[in-house]
Enzyme design. Structure first.
Site, PDB file in Angstrom:
ATOM      1  N   THR A 267       0.650  -1.134   0.012  1.00 16.98           N
ATOM      2  CA  THR A 267      -0.097  -0.007  -0.116  1.00 16.98           C
ATOM      3  C   THR A 267       0.826   1.298  -0.051  1.00 16.98           C
ATOM      4  O   THR A 267       1.892   1.225   0.638  1.00 16.98           O
ATOM      5  CB  THR A 267      -0.710  -0.087   1.206  1.00 16.98           C
ATOM      6  OG1 THR A 267      -1.642  -1.392   1.373  1.00 16.98           O
ATOM      7  CG2 THR A 267      -1.886   1.220   1.173  1.00 16.98           C
ATOM      8  N   GLU A 268       0.428   2.285  -0.652  1.00 15.98           N
ATOM      9  CA  GLU A 268       1.229   3.564  -0.656  1.00 15.98           C
ATOM     10  C   GLU A 268      -0.155   4.753  -0.384  1.00 15.98           C
ATOM     11  O   GLU A 268      -1.124   4.324  -0.166  1.00 15.98           O
ATOM     12  CB  GLU A 268       1.683   4.007  -2.061  1.00 15.98           C
ATOM     13  CG  GLU A 268       2.797   2.808  -2.382  1.00 15.98           C
ATOM     14  CD  GLU A 268       3.317   3.130  -4.081  1.00 15.98           C
ATOM     15  OE1 GLU A 268       2.631   4.062  -4.641  1.00 15.98           O
ATOM     16  OE2 GLU A 268       4.163   2.404  -4.433  1.00 15.98           O
ATOM     17  N   GLY A 272      -4.094   2.105  -2.784  1.00 17.11           N
ATOM     18  CA  GLY A 272      -4.418   1.300  -2.115  1.00 17.11           C
ATOM     19  C   GLY A 272      -4.806  -0.092  -2.605  1.00 17.11           C
ATOM     20  O   GLY A 272      -4.325  -1.083  -3.146  1.00 17.11           O
ATOM     21  N   ARG A 405      -5.216 -14.033   3.040  1.00 17.55           N
ATOM     22  CA  ARG A 405      -6.726 -14.084   3.559  1.00 17.55           C
ATOM     23  C   ARG A 405      -7.295 -15.270   4.018  1.00 17.55           C
ATOM     24  O   ARG A 405      -8.157 -15.228   5.129  1.00 17.55           O
ATOM     25  CB  ARG A 405      -7.519 -13.870   2.230  1.00 17.55           C
ATOM     26  CG  ARG A 405      -7.392 -12.666   1.558  1.00 17.55           C
ATOM     27  CD  ARG A 405      -8.175 -12.420   0.166  1.00 17.55           C
ATOM     28  NE  ARG A 405      -7.527 -11.024  -0.463  1.00 17.55           N
ATOM     29  CZ  ARG A 405      -7.440 -10.879  -1.638  1.00 17.55           C
ATOM     30  NH1 ARG A 405      -7.432 -11.801  -2.541  1.00 17.55           N
ATOM     31  NH2 ARG A 405      -6.934  -9.709  -2.133  1.00 17.55           N
ATOM     32  N   ILE A 499     -23.957  -6.461  25.144  1.00 19.19           N
ATOM     33  CA  ILE A 499     -24.191  -7.248  26.404  1.00 19.19           C
ATOM     34  C   ILE A 499     -23.342  -6.905  27.534  1.00 19.19           C
ATOM     35  O   ILE A 499     -23.917  -7.118  28.569  1.00 19.19           O
ATOM     36  CB  ILE A 499     -24.083  -9.032  25.879  1.00 19.19           C
ATOM     37  CG1 ILE A 499     -25.131  -9.171  25.030  1.00 19.19           C
ATOM     38  CG2 ILE A 499     -24.318  -9.707  27.132  1.00 19.19           C
ATOM     39  CD1 ILE A 499     -25.061 -10.544  24.328  1.00 19.19           C
ATOM     40  N   HIS A 500     -22.303  -6.302  27.370  1.00 16.06           N
ATOM     41  CA  HIS A 500     -21.506  -5.778  28.561  1.00 16.06           C
ATOM     42  C   HIS A 500     -21.898  -4.446  28.987  1.00 16.06           C
ATOM     43  O   HIS A 500     -21.695  -3.947  30.006  1.00 16.06           O
ATOM     44  CB  HIS A 500     -20.157  -5.688  28.294  1.00 16.06           C
ATOM     45  CG  HIS A 500     -19.195  -6.874  28.221  1.00 16.06           C
ATOM     46  ND1 HIS A 500     -19.372  -8.211  27.389  1.00 16.06           N
ATOM     47  CD2 HIS A 500     -18.223  -7.435  28.992  1.00 16.06           C
ATOM     48  CE1 HIS A 500     -18.586  -8.831  27.625  1.00 16.06           C
ATOM     49  NE2 HIS A 500     -17.753  -8.410  28.765  1.00 16.06           N
ATOM     50  N   GLU A 525      -5.810  -6.644   3.514  1.00 17.42           N
ATOM     51  CA  GLU A 525      -5.656  -7.663   2.544  1.00 17.42           C
ATOM     52  C   GLU A 525      -6.770  -7.787   1.513  1.00 17.42           C
ATOM     53  O   GLU A 525      -7.614  -8.886   1.504  1.00 17.42           O
ATOM     54  CB  GLU A 525      -5.685  -9.091   3.344  1.00 17.42           C
ATOM     55  CG  GLU A 525      -4.346  -9.591   3.510  1.00 17.42           C
ATOM     56  CD  GLU A 525      -3.989 -10.225   4.859  1.00 17.42           C
ATOM     57  OE1 GLU A 525      -5.080 -10.893   5.462  1.00 17.42           O
ATOM     58  OE2 GLU A 525      -3.084 -10.118   5.447  1.00 17.42           O
TER      59      GLU A 525
HETATM   60  C1  LIG Z   1      -4.248  -1.335  10.397  1.00 22.59           C
HETATM   61  C2  LIG Z   1      -3.798  -1.612   9.088  1.00 22.59           C
HETATM   62  C3  LIG Z   1      -2.690  -2.260   8.715  1.00 22.59           C
HETATM   63  C4  LIG Z   1      -2.438  -2.693   7.261  1.00 22.59           C
HETATM   64  N1  LIG Z   1      -1.259  -3.432   7.089  1.00 22.59           N
HETATM   65  C5  LIG Z   1      -0.737  -3.344   6.007  1.00 22.59           C
HETATM   66  C6  LIG Z   1       0.472  -4.223   5.314  1.00 22.59           C
HETATM   67  O1  LIG Z   1       1.061  -4.560   6.310  1.00 22.59           O
HETATM   68  N2  LIG Z   1       0.929  -3.895   4.264  1.00 22.59           N
HETATM   69  C7  LIG Z   1       0.237  -3.201   3.266  1.00 22.59           C
HETATM   70  O2  LIG Z   1       0.726  -3.110   2.130  1.00 22.59           O
HETATM   71  N3  LIG Z   1      -0.841  -2.594   3.412  1.00 22.59           N
HETATM   72  C8  LIG Z   1      -1.385  -2.663   4.810  1.00 22.59           C
HETATM   73  N4  LIG Z   1      -2.696  -2.156   5.045  1.00 22.59           N
HETATM   74  C9  LIG Z   1      -3.373  -1.260   3.855  1.00 22.59           C
HETATM   75  C10 LIG Z   1      -4.586  -2.021   3.559  1.00 22.59           C
HETATM   76  O3  LIG Z   1      -4.540  -3.277   2.956  1.00 22.59           O
HETATM   77  C11 LIG Z   1      -5.419  -0.974   2.633  1.00 22.59           C
HETATM   78  O4  LIG Z   1      -5.710   0.125   3.522  1.00 22.59           O
HETATM   79  C12 LIG Z   1      -6.522  -1.651   1.801  1.00 22.59           C
HETATM   80  O5  LIG Z   1      -5.915  -2.551   0.598  1.00 22.59           O
HETATM   81  C13 LIG Z   1      -7.282  -0.451   1.182  1.00 22.59           C
HETATM   82  O6  LIG Z   1      -6.543   0.388   0.529  1.00 22.59           O
HETATM   83  P1  LIG Z   1      -6.932   2.178   0.661  1.00 22.59           P
HETATM   84  O7  LIG Z   1      -6.997   2.223   2.333  1.00 22.59           O
HETATM   85  O8  LIG Z   1      -6.065   2.622   0.020  1.00 22.59           O
HETATM   86  O9  LIG Z   1      -8.537   2.355   0.344  1.00 22.59           O
HETATM   87  P2  LIG Z   1      -8.926   2.799  -1.063  1.00 22.59           P
HETATM   88  O10 LIG Z   1      -8.375   1.768  -2.154  1.00 22.59           O
HETATM   89  O11 LIG Z   1      -8.897   3.966  -1.227  1.00 22.59           O
HETATM   90  O12 LIG Z   1     -10.597   2.132  -0.890  1.00 22.59           O
HETATM   91  C14 LIG Z   1     -11.436   2.970  -0.063  1.00 22.59           C
HETATM   92  C15 LIG Z   1     -12.942   2.597  -0.278  1.00 22.59           C
HETATM   93  O13 LIG Z   1     -13.085   3.150  -1.689  1.00 22.59           O
HETATM   94  C16 LIG Z   1     -13.935   2.247  -2.480  1.00 22.59           C
HETATM   95  N5  LIG Z   1     -13.449   1.801  -3.681  1.00 22.59           N
HETATM   96  C17 LIG Z   1     -12.362   2.050  -3.876  1.00 22.59           C
HETATM   97  N6  LIG Z   1     -12.174   1.515  -5.217  1.00 22.59           N
HETATM   98  C18 LIG Z   1     -13.137   0.952  -5.539  1.00 22.59           C
HETATM   99  C19 LIG Z   1     -13.933   0.433  -6.743  1.00 22.59           C
HETATM  100  N7  LIG Z   1     -13.167  -0.075  -7.798  1.00 22.59           N
HETATM  101  N8  LIG Z   1     -15.226   0.068  -7.062  1.00 22.59           N
HETATM  102  C20 LIG Z   1     -16.049   0.398  -5.758  1.00 22.59           C
HETATM  103  N9  LIG Z   1     -15.391   0.884  -4.657  1.00 22.59           N
HETATM  104  C21 LIG Z   1     -14.190   1.374  -4.554  1.00 22.59           C
HETATM  105  C22 LIG Z   1     -14.383   1.070  -1.375  1.00 22.59           C
HETATM  106  O14 LIG Z   1     -15.513   1.492  -0.530  1.00 22.59           O
HETATM  107  C23 LIG Z   1     -13.085   1.104  -0.662  1.00 22.59           C
HETATM  108  O15 LIG Z   1     -13.504   0.514   0.762  1.00 22.59           O
HETATM  109  C24 LIG Z   1      -3.026  -1.919   6.450  1.00 22.59           C
HETATM  110  C25 LIG Z   1      -4.253  -0.931   6.737  1.00 22.59           C
HETATM  111  C26 LIG Z   1      -4.561  -1.017   8.023  1.00 22.59           C
HETATM  112  C27 LIG Z   1      -5.612  -0.140   8.196  1.00 22.59           C
END
Ligand SMILES: Cc1cc2nc3c(=O)[nH]c(=O)nc-3n(C[C@H](O)[C@H](O)[C@H](O)COP(=O)(O)OP(=O)(O)OC[C@H]3O[C@@H](n4cnc5c(N)ncnc54)[C@H](O)[C@@H]3O)c2cc1C
Length: 543
Positions: A267-268, A272, A405, A499-500, A525
């Site tokens: 992720t960047e 995402g 997953r 429930i708590h 994931e």
């Molecule tokens: C605590 C935590 C730990 C993590 N650990 C890791 C890690 O170890 N390594 C790593 O690489 N990543 C990690 N992640 C990142 C995680 O995998 C991403 O947050 C996730 O893949 C979603 O990407 P994003 O946050 O950029 O959301 P986005 O891609 O911006 O998506 C946000 C929302 O936009 C909507 N959306 C986006 N595209 C579409 C589409 N084509 N069609 C319909 N709706 C859409 C959906 O509602 C989606 O939920 C972690 C995240 C968290 C919060």
């Protein structure tokens, strides 16, 4: 083996719905023009698969002469609930579903099926399940096929309850890093090498054993133990699929031994779900006479990146963004390990890496970092697959994610199990209006539904694990397990919190941690909508 008439009807209806959607959505190519309906199909198909997994499990126990009346009631109640939901969904969106004439009436709307649905999910059955859950304090002692898996569960439970659970609250409330005592014990138990084949120093225990161990660790703490195995698991699967023999021999033994802690960096900040658009660059070059790549760019949410010794990092090796996924490669990036929430490090050749953890309400213990790479040098030998791996990073990463997953299905079941146990205990002990709250009908009904959903998500995950043991390349089943188990974990923890009452909101009560921990499960994931549309619906609807 007998099959419930409810599930025969639900299966027939969902199969027809999938067949109709395949046509409307052109074998999955048109999903984006029908996202809402594609999501409905993906979710309903997942729920039917979960009900079938639970039904199969209950029937197998009966066939083995070890039938369990509560388990049978759970299987029937869950089948009834998902069938009622599917009936209502098709009814509300009949035109979208486009079932052939008569199918709905002959399946879910058939009078015998409707009667069976009403009987199966009658509130008295769920209250009875709930009473049993309170009596047993939610304990999970269900049979698991395979001696290895059963032994693995016993020893993981002992370790998790004795060594992890007592530290979990402190780690969460102080946002501490997982202590070496936990890492060391997990090393000794061989948990980092469960999916690594024996020839590379691992346990080669298979996916089912890995899932039950993950479940037990996550029941004690999602962040302080349950999620530790996910990272080596993802890297291992990517290396097994695309690494050279020399790379497997170099990296798998220390990963399996837990000598190298791993982070996954995909992720960047601006990228995402659209993984193919990753922008972090890896440019060929040379340092001190050694050929390699210079990594530059930003990464986000890299969990455990501070403590990790290596990051599996996806970067663009071909600057032509039009190439999308085909321009990406996967690297093993060594870095020094740090304990804190922020670090900065410089290579002798000048490359820098800065990391800062983002604060989160839950999932504390591993810390998830935003990273900035500036000309960070990585030897060419660290490109997974070496020159043949250039441009294949996306596909190797996805292979790793499928395994991740599946494992997250286990993580989610563990968190939900923890919530069920603590809530059943609380319901037995907390008194209001002169009696334990567990003696009220509604509490029993809630606990009955919580346990029933958890049983279904657990069996769906186990079924996916067994299938993945037969074929490592499957994608659909682990994704369904992840989708459903994570939703169940969110819902079960929140029901447990209610429930708590007010104490469910207090940090002293573990349920408040389970709620915030569970909330991250549907995000990583493959965030839930993307998992539904781009993985499950796409696989279901592929011609
Ligand atoms: C605590 C935590 C730990 C993590 N650990 C890791 C890690 O170890 N390594 C790593 O690489 N990543 C990690 N992640 C990142 C995680 O995998 C991403 O947050 C996730 O893949 C979603 O990407 P994003 O946050 O950029 O959301 P986005 O891609 O911006 O998506 C946000 C929302 O936009 C909507 N959306 C986006 N595209 C579409 C589409 N084509 N069609 C319909 N709706 C859409 C959906 O509602 C989606 O939920 C972690 C995240 C968290 C919060």
């Amino acid at each position: 083996m007998e099959t419930s008439p409810i599930l025969v009807a639900a299966r027939a209806a969902i199969d027809e719905a999938v067949a109709a959607a395949k046509k409307t959505m052109n074998g999955g190519k048109g999903i984006d023009d029908h996202q809402v309906h594609a999501e409905r199909i993906a979710y309903a198909a997942t729920e039917v698969a979960a009900a079938e997994a639970l039904q199969t499990y209950a029937a197998e126990r009966r066939a083995a002469g070890a039938g369990d009346a509560t388990l049978d009631k759970m299987a029937a109640a869950f089948a009834g609930e998902i069938a009622a939901k599917l009936t209502a969904t098709i009814d509300a969106h009949e035109a979208d579903f486009g079932l052939p004439a008569g199918v709905f009436d002959k399946t879910l709307r058939a009078p015998a099926v409707r009667d069976a649905v009403r009987a199966a999910q009658h509130e008295s059955a769920l209250r009875e399940i709930g009473r049993e859950v309170i009596r047993t304090r939610g304990a999970n002692n269900g049979y698991i096929d395979g001696d290895i898996a059963e032994m693995a569960r016993d020893s993981a439970r002992q370790f998790a309850r004795k060594d992890v659970a007592p530290l979990a609250e402190h780690i969460h409330r102080h946002d501490d890093l997982i202590p070496d005592s936990i890492l060391g014990a997990m090393r000794d138990l061989g948990y980092f090498g469960m999916s690594v084949p024996e020839q590379y120093g691992g346990q080669g225990m298979g996916n089912l054993a890995m899932i039950v161990i993950t479940e037990e660790l996550s029941c004690a703490s999602l962040a302080a133990a349950g999620s530790l195995i996910t990272r080596p698991e993802i890297l291992t699967k990517a290396l097994l699929k695309g690494g050279t023999e020399a790379q497997k021999q170099q990296w798998l033994p220390p990963v399996a031994a837990g000598e190298l802690m791993v982070g996954i960096s995909v992720t960047e900040p601006d990228t995402g779900s659209d993984v193919a658009s990753v922008r972090c660059r890896a440019e060929r070059g040379e340092q001190g006479g050694e050929a390699g790549f210079f990594i530059s760019g930003a990464k986000a949410w890299c969990t455990f990146a501070g403590r990790a010794d290596v990051l599996a990092l996806l970067a663009r090796t071909n600057p032509d963004v039009k190439l999308g996924a085909k321009g990406l490669s996967l690297f093993i990036v060594p870095k020094p390990a740090f304990d804190g929430h922020e670090f900065e490090t410089k290579q002798p050749g000048g490359g820098t890496l800065h990391g800062k953890a983002d604060r989160t309400p839950g999932y504390r213990g591993m810390h998830s970092f935003t990273l900035a790479f500036d000309r960070w040098f990585v030897p060419a030998a660290n490109l997974i697959g070496e020159s043949a791996g250039e441009g294949k990073g996306f596909y190797l990463q996805m292979a790793g994610f499928a395994a991740g997953r599946l494992q997250t299905g286990g993580r989610a079941s563990g968190v939900a199990q923890a919530a069920l146990e603590t809530t059943a205990t609380y319901a037995a002990e907390r008194k209001q209006f002169g009696k334990p709250i567990g003696e009220f009908q509604l509490t029993q009904h809630k606990l009955g539904r919580m346990a029933t959903h958890l049983a279904a998500s657990r069996q769906l995950t186990y079924a996916a694990a067994r299938k993945m043991d037969e074929n490592e390349s499957i994608v659909l089943e682990p994704s369904m397990a992840k989708l459903f188990a994570c939703d169940v974990a969110v819902w079960v923890t929140q029901e447990g919190q209610l429930i708590h009452g007010g104490w469910g909101y207090a940090e002293e009560f573990a349920i408040s941690r389970y709620v915030v921990d569970a909330q991250v499960l549907p995000i990583f994931e493959g965030v839930k909508p993307i998992l539904e549309l781009k993985v499950i619906a796409r696989n279901l609807l592929a011609a």
